[in-house]
Design a protein around this motif. Structure first.
Motif, PDB file in Angstrom:
ATOM      1  N   SER A   1     -11.734 -25.080  43.305  1.00  0.00           N
ATOM      2  CA  SER A   1     -11.786 -24.085  42.226  1.00  0.00           C
ATOM      3  C   SER A   1     -11.722 -22.661  42.775  1.00  0.00           C
ATOM      4  N   TYR A   2     -11.919 -22.501  44.094  1.00  0.00           N
ATOM      5  CA  TYR A   2     -11.838 -21.179  44.716  1.00  0.00           C
ATOM      6  C   TYR A   2     -10.389 -20.798  45.030  1.00  0.00           C
ATOM      7  N   MET A   3      -9.454 -21.752  44.775  1.00  0.00           N
ATOM      8  CA  MET A   3      -8.046 -21.520  45.098  1.00  0.00           C
ATOM      9  C   MET A   3      -7.488 -20.265  44.430  1.00  0.00           C
ATOM     10  N   PRO A   4      -7.883 -19.935  43.161  1.00  0.00           N
ATOM     11  CA  PRO A   4      -7.365 -18.686  42.558  1.00  0.00           C
ATOM     12  C   PRO A   4      -7.691 -17.455  43.397  1.00  0.00           C
ATOM     13  N   GLU A   5      -8.858 -17.456  44.076  1.00  0.00           N
ATOM     14  CA  GLU A   5      -9.199 -16.311  44.927  1.00  0.00           C
ATOM     15  C   GLU A   5      -8.244 -16.217  46.115  1.00  0.00           C
ATOM     16  N   ILE A   6      -7.862 -17.386  46.661  1.00  0.00           N
ATOM     17  CA  ILE A   6      -6.898 -17.406  47.769  1.00  0.00           C
ATOM     18  C   ILE A   6      -5.548 -16.886  47.279  1.00  0.00           C
ATOM     19  N   ASN A   7      -5.136 -17.379  46.077  1.00  0.00           N
ATOM     20  CA  ASN A   7      -3.858 -16.919  45.527  1.00  0.00           C
ATOM     21  C   ASN A   7      -3.900 -15.411  45.236  1.00  0.00           C
ATOM     22  N   LYS A   8      -5.071 -14.956  44.756  1.00  0.00           N
ATOM     23  CA  LYS A   8      -5.226 -13.521  44.500  1.00  0.00           C
ATOM     24  C   LYS A   8      -5.049 -12.733  45.804  1.00  0.00           C
ATOM     25  N   LEU A   9      -5.641 -13.248  46.875  1.00  0.00           N
ATOM     26  CA  LEU A   9      -5.494 -12.590  48.174  1.00  0.00           C
ATOM     27  C   LEU A   9      -4.042 -12.609  48.636  1.00  0.00           C
ATOM     28  N   GLU A  10      -3.336 -13.749  48.383  1.00  0.00           N
ATOM     29  CA  GLU A  10      -1.919 -13.830  48.731  1.00  0.00           C
ATOM     30  C   GLU A  10      -1.128 -12.753  47.981  1.00  0.00           C
ATOM     31  N   GLY A  11      -1.519 -12.523  46.695  1.00  0.00           N
ATOM     32  CA  GLY A  11      -0.852 -11.474  45.918  1.00  0.00           C
ATOM     33  C   GLY A  11      -1.047 -10.109  46.538  1.00  0.00           C
ATOM     34  N   HIS A  12      -2.297  -9.819  46.940  1.00  0.00           N
ATOM     35  CA  HIS A  12      -2.562  -8.535  47.608  1.00  0.00           C
ATOM     36  C   HIS A  12      -1.766  -8.424  48.907  1.00  0.00           C
ATOM     37  N   HIS A  13      -1.694  -9.543  49.632  1.00  0.00           N
ATOM     38  CA  HIS A  13      -0.966  -9.536  50.904  1.00  0.00           C
ATOM     39  C   HIS A  13       0.526  -9.279  50.669  1.00  0.00           C
ATOM     40  N   GLN A  14       1.062  -9.854  49.584  1.00  0.00           N
ATOM     41  CA  GLN A  14       2.469  -9.620  49.260  1.00  0.00           C
ATOM     42  C   GLN A  14       2.711  -8.141  48.955  1.00  0.00           C
ATOM     43  N   GLN A  15       1.772  -7.529  48.206  1.00  0.00           N
ATOM     44  CA  GLN A  15       1.901  -6.106  47.921  1.00  0.00           C
ATOM     45  C   GLN A  15       1.854  -5.284  49.221  1.00  0.00           C
ATOM     46  N   ILE A  16       0.990  -5.676  50.145  1.00  0.00           N
ATOM     47  CA  ILE A  16       0.890  -4.999  51.440  1.00  0.00           C
ATOM     48  C   ILE A  16       2.228  -5.072  52.182  1.00  0.00           C
ATOM     49  N   GLN A  17       2.835  -6.276  52.193  1.00  0.00           N
ATOM     50  CA  GLN A  17       4.097  -6.448  52.904  1.00  0.00           C
ATOM     51  C   GLN A  17       5.226  -5.679  52.222  1.00  0.00           C
ATOM     52  N   GLU A  18       5.258  -5.742  50.878  1.00  0.00           N
ATOM     53  CA  GLU A  18       6.303  -5.031  50.147  1.00  0.00           C
ATOM     54  C   GLU A  18       6.193  -3.519  50.366  1.00  0.00           C
ATOM     55  N   ALA A  19       4.966  -3.040  50.545  1.00  0.00           N
ATOM     56  CA  ALA A  19       4.765  -1.615  50.809  1.00  0.00           C
ATOM     57  C   ALA A  19       4.987  -1.270  52.282  1.00  0.00           C
ATOM     58  N   LEU A  20       5.360  -2.300  53.103  1.00  0.00           N
ATOM     59  CA  LEU A  20       5.635  -2.100  54.531  1.00  0.00           C
ATOM     60  C   LEU A  20       4.433  -1.507  55.262  1.00  0.00           C
ATOM     61  N   ILE A  21       3.251  -2.056  54.938  1.00  0.00           N
ATOM     62  CA  ILE A  21       2.009  -1.630  55.597  1.00  0.00           C
ATOM     63  C   ILE A  21       1.760  -2.593  56.759  1.00  0.00           C
ATOM     64  N   PHE A  22       1.597  -2.053  57.958  1.00  0.00           N
ATOM     65  CA  PHE A  22       1.517  -2.908  59.132  1.00  0.00           C
ATOM     66  C   PHE A  22       0.143  -2.914  59.791  1.00  0.00           C
TER      67      PHE A  22
END
Length: 898
Positions: A686-707
């Motif tokens: 049931s904690y999987m949505p939190e992992i997916n939420k983190l994946e979403g944040h990580h995608q935003q980080i990558q799209e913003a080219l933050i290294f």
């Protein structure tokens, strides 16, 4: 004939059961003449079937046993034991003594004789004599019959019901009227010897024929004497139960060999079913392992592909494909890998519990091989992700440098346009002195301008060199343009030097020069160059990755703006020079011939460039502010990701510690533990949505080219591995409990024993590591009653046990190894010798077995399974088509290709 010697070897512990059966004897029923006749005939035939072995028989049951001699002989034949020597005298006392010896022998077998005395037998009391014979029949012919732990009578009835169940018009519920129509007797014979009875030809309405058919076949082919007449049974409303039971018990003993064959067949079926199930699990493992390894084999080359792209957009398409791989293609393979490990552990547990050799997968398909391949995959995956990010940085840098190169080249080419023609003209040859001086001054201004442009040319060459070092895809065109600029620059330098020499030669002849024009030109040229440089800087592109870098650019820009008032003063001073020229010319009536002869830079162009530069300042302000806003937003993205990552990281660490405690401190039944663990697994999922939420944040980080991210030490890769490790640990813990349930059920270990083993194990597991060191394990064994004290014998026994529970000599005993050892110590399993003995029964004591015998005794699929895998029998006593069941049975428990 039936051999009853085995009955005498039973312990007296069956006496209670026997007495309960004896109480069924109702001597008052003998008052019924029909029943007494049936019993007399049946019991006489039964006695003669045994006395015949000793070469004698009786004619009258109450007369021939009066002297006790034949009674003692009968007991010796059916028991296989010797009775005391009989007395041969003819007196009554001799007869009583002989009968008492017989009765004492019966009593020694745990039989309580009620109201039966030697005097009554000697006196020829028919009622007591028949009761005594019935007691002997119960003890030696019926008592040893037991089906599913039932009493003798119930066991015999259950045996009859099972054997006759498939036959129409047969419903055995008792030992009297259920047998009147004779079909039950015929069904028993047909079930075991279908070649002796044509059951379908029998009719329920012809009981006499049915009974005579069964009695005659039994007497002729089964060596069962005829104990009743068909007419006696049919003519009686309710046949005598004792007579029927006696008769039926003879059938039971006659067919006991077939019963043993059925038991042997059942054992073989059980063993083969286990082997077939294990083979299917092995095939499933091999297929799943092959598929997973093939997927890894296909995926790794894709991840190792380092083909460079020309643009950031093309590389971002690769990054999107990689993101799909991470979120769509890889997760199912993670589940397959986990399931593969679980299936392998379950299979090994089943093989171990069934005394089979451990499963050794095909070469290259071991769990360790899969883990190695998986580790290689993850290494390639990490390298591919790092390569993509570095390539994005490289291409961004390349695009920036390329644009900067072309911008500077365009400015330079614009400046050099027409310079060659200017430097090669011969205008000084027809000019006046003032014009020559002007030309010379103009040339000096050009040299100053040329020197100022030297820096730009060097910058263009440096940028071109960096583009080559970074492997820019269009480096050829860059090199060509740079080469052209450098060659043109060399030509300009040479032409400039030549023109200067010509002007200086002419200057000696011409002296008129306008100092103001010269001063204007000297000051206007660098100022103009400064403005061009400022405009170039104001239009210069920039790439930053954090707030500090953009703030540095903003600070530099503010410093530049602080120099503008001083620059404006210079511009006004230059314009004042031109104004002074105009004033002098007007005041002295001088008519100017045209533009300033020393420079092409006009006051209008200076003002125009100044206005353009001033307009670019706020534009630069806005661009820097936009970039600052972008970096602030990036910083917010970093903080958002870091907050979620820190929460997820703490959660994963807490849950990993928690599952470690749960695996040690679990209580309740294994089923309760399994249910709790699966509920716990559901809670974790049931904690999987939190992992997916983190994946979403990580995608935003990558799209913003933050290294980089200074707010957290966690990376997405680290948290993904932690999450997969948590899920795998829970799945392995569930699998461990399932294997304990499997061990308990297969080995017959009670729940209390498992709790005791778990409590003992946990008590000595002081550091809660889930394993016992050697000294801890020895203390645990001693607590369970094992003699492994510190002496020579105890040390030898402990070393033997350690060789079983720790074959790899790791020094640590796991709980599963401890349970396996205790289950082997407390339970029994099938062995190769047992299976060989079962096949020997089916083969009729032969050293080989035929395909027909296998098909007759085993279910079709398991019979064909054996036929396909048994080797031909090579012994001297073999027949055509003989099969070697001994090597087949041994292979089931050893190294085998089955």
């Amino acid at each position: 004939m039936v051999d009853y010697h085995a009955a005498n070897n039973q312990s007296a512990g069956g006496a209670q059961t026997y007495m309960e059966q004896e109480n069924d004897w109702d001597r008052d029923l003998l008052l019924d003449p029909a029943w007494e006749k049936q019993q007399r005939k049946t019991f006489t035939a039964w006695c003669n079937s045994h006395l015949r072995k000793a070469g004698t028989q009786i004619e009258n049951i109450e007369e021939d046993f009066r002297d006790g001699l034949k009674l003692m002989l009968l007991l010796e034949v059916i028991s296989g034991e010797r009775l005391p020597k009989p007395e041969r005298g003819k007196m009554r006392v001799h007869k009583i003594n002989n009968v008492n010896k017989a009765l004492d022998f019966i009593a020694s077998k745990g039989v309580k004789l009620v109201s039966i005395g030697a005097e009554e037998i000697v006196d020829g009391n028919a009622k007591m004599t028949l009761g005594m014979i019935w007691t002997i029949i119960l003890r030696f012919a019926i008592q040893d019959i037991s089906v599913e732990e039932t009493s003798a009578k119930e066991g015999l009835l259950l045996w009859c019901q099972r054997k006759t169940a498939p036959y129409k018009n047969v419903n055995v519920q008792n030992f009297h009227i259920s047998w009147k129509d004779g079909l039950a007797f015929n069904a028993l014979i047909h079930r075991h010897r279908p070649d002796l009875i044509d059951y379908d030809s029998l009719r329920k309405d012809d009981p006499v024929t049915n009974l005579n058919n069964a009695f005659e076949v039994a007497e002729k082919h089964l060596d069962i004497p005829k104990m009743l007449d068909a007419e006696d049974i049919v003519g009686t409303l309710r046949p005598d139960e004792k007579a029927i039971m006696t008769y039926v018990s003879c059938f039971y003993h006659a067919f006991s060999g077939a019963q043993k064959a059925e038991t042997a067949a059942n054992r073989i079926c059980k063993v083969l079913a286990v082997n077939q199930e294990n083979e299917q699990m092995m095939e499933d493992y091999e297929k799943l392992a092959s598929d997973l390894l093939e997927w890894i084999r296909r995926t790794i080359p894709w991840l190792e592909n380092r083909t460079q792209e020309k643009t950031v957009k093309d590389l971002q398409a690769k990054q999107e494909d990689f993101r799909d791989y991470r979120t769509v293609h890889k997760p199912p393979k993670v589940q397959e890998k986990c399931q593969l490990e679980i299936s392998f552990n379950t299979l090994q547990t089943k093989l171990r519990l069934n005394n089979r050799p451990a499963f050794m997968p095909s070469e290259g398909r071991m769990v360790s091989d899969i883990n190695t391949a998986w580790h290689t995959l993850e290494g390639a995956e990490k390298g591919y992700e790092e390569w993509i990010l570095s390539e994005i940085r490289r291409l961004e840098r390349l695009e920036h440098l390329a644009e900067k190169f072309h911008q500077k080249a365009a400015i330079h080419e614009s400046w050099t346009d027409g310079k060659e023609a200017m430097l090669t003209q011969k205008d000084y040859e027809t000019s006046t002195l003032s014009e020559v001086k002007a030309l010379l001054r103009k040339h000096e201004a050009f040299e100053s301008d040329l020197a100022a442009h030297q820096d730009r040319v060097e910058q263009i060459a440096a940028i071109a060199q960096e583009l080559n070092e970074l492997d820019y895809y269009d480096a050829a065109s860059v090199n060509a343009r740079c080469q052209k600029i450098c060659e043109q620059w060399d030509i300009l330098g040479s032409l400039t030097h030549s023109r200067k020499e010509s002007l200086e030669r002419t200057e000696k002849q011409l002296e008129s020069i306008d100092e103001l024009y010269l001063e204007y030109a000297k000051r206007a040229a660098p100022f103009n160059n400064w403005m061009e440089g400022a405009m170039e800087d104001l239009q210069d592109m920039f790439i930053v990755h954090n707030i500090e870098e953009i703030q540095g650019l903003i600070s530099a820009h503010e410093q530049f703006k602080s120099t503008l008032p001083e620059a404006n003063k210079e511009r006004e001073a230059i314009q004042a020079i031109q104004a002074e020229v105009q004033r002098i010319a007007q005041s002295n009536g001088i008519k100017l011939s045209g533009a300033n002869p020393y420079t092409t830079i006009t006051p209008k162009s200076i003002d125009s460039k100044w206005e353009k530069a001033m307009a670019m300042v706020p534009q630069r302000d806005n661009a820097l502010q936009d970039e600052l806003n972008k970096q602030n937003n990036n910083d917010s993205l970093r903080a958002t990701f870091a907050a979620q990552a820190n929460a997820v990281g703490a959660y994963l660490q807490a849950k990993m510690e928690e599952i470690g405690r749960i695996s040690i401190e679990m209580n309740g039944t294994l089923e309760d533990q399994l249910t709790n663990l699966k509920d716990y697994q559901t809670t974790i999922m049931s904690y999987m949505p939190e992992i997916n939420k983190l994946e979403g944040h990580h995608q935003q980080i990558q799209e913003a080219l933050i290294f980089d991210n200074q707010y957290t030490s966690y990376t997405m890769e680290h948290l993904r591995v932690g999450w997969e490790q948590l899920l795998t640990t829970i799945a392995r813990t569930i699998n461990e409990v399932e294997n304990q349930i499997l061990t308990r059920d297969a080995k017959g270990i009670s729940q209390e024993q498992l709790f005791e083993y778990r409590a003992s194990f946990n008590h000595f597991d002081k550091d809660h590591s889930g394993g016992l060191k050697a000294e801890e394990f020895k203390a645990c064994l001693i607590s369970l009653g094992y003699d492994v004290e510190n002496d020579k014998q105890g040390d030898s026994e402990f070393n033997r046990i350690m060789g079983i529970v720790d074959p790899n000599s790791t020094g640590v005993v796991t709980f599963q190894a401890f349970i396996d050892f205790m289950s082997r110590e407390t339970t029994d399993t099938d062995t190769a010798d047992q299976v060989i003995a079962s096949f020997k029964i089916l083969a009729g004591d032969k050293n080989f077995i035929t395909a027909d015998e296998l098909r007759r005794e085993l279910p079709p699929d398991q019979a064909e399974y054996c036929i396909a895998r048994m080797a031909p029998y090579a012994g001297p006593d073999g027949v055509p088509g003989a099969l070697d069941y001994m090597s087949f049975s041994t292979a089931l428990y050893g190294e085998s290709d089955l």
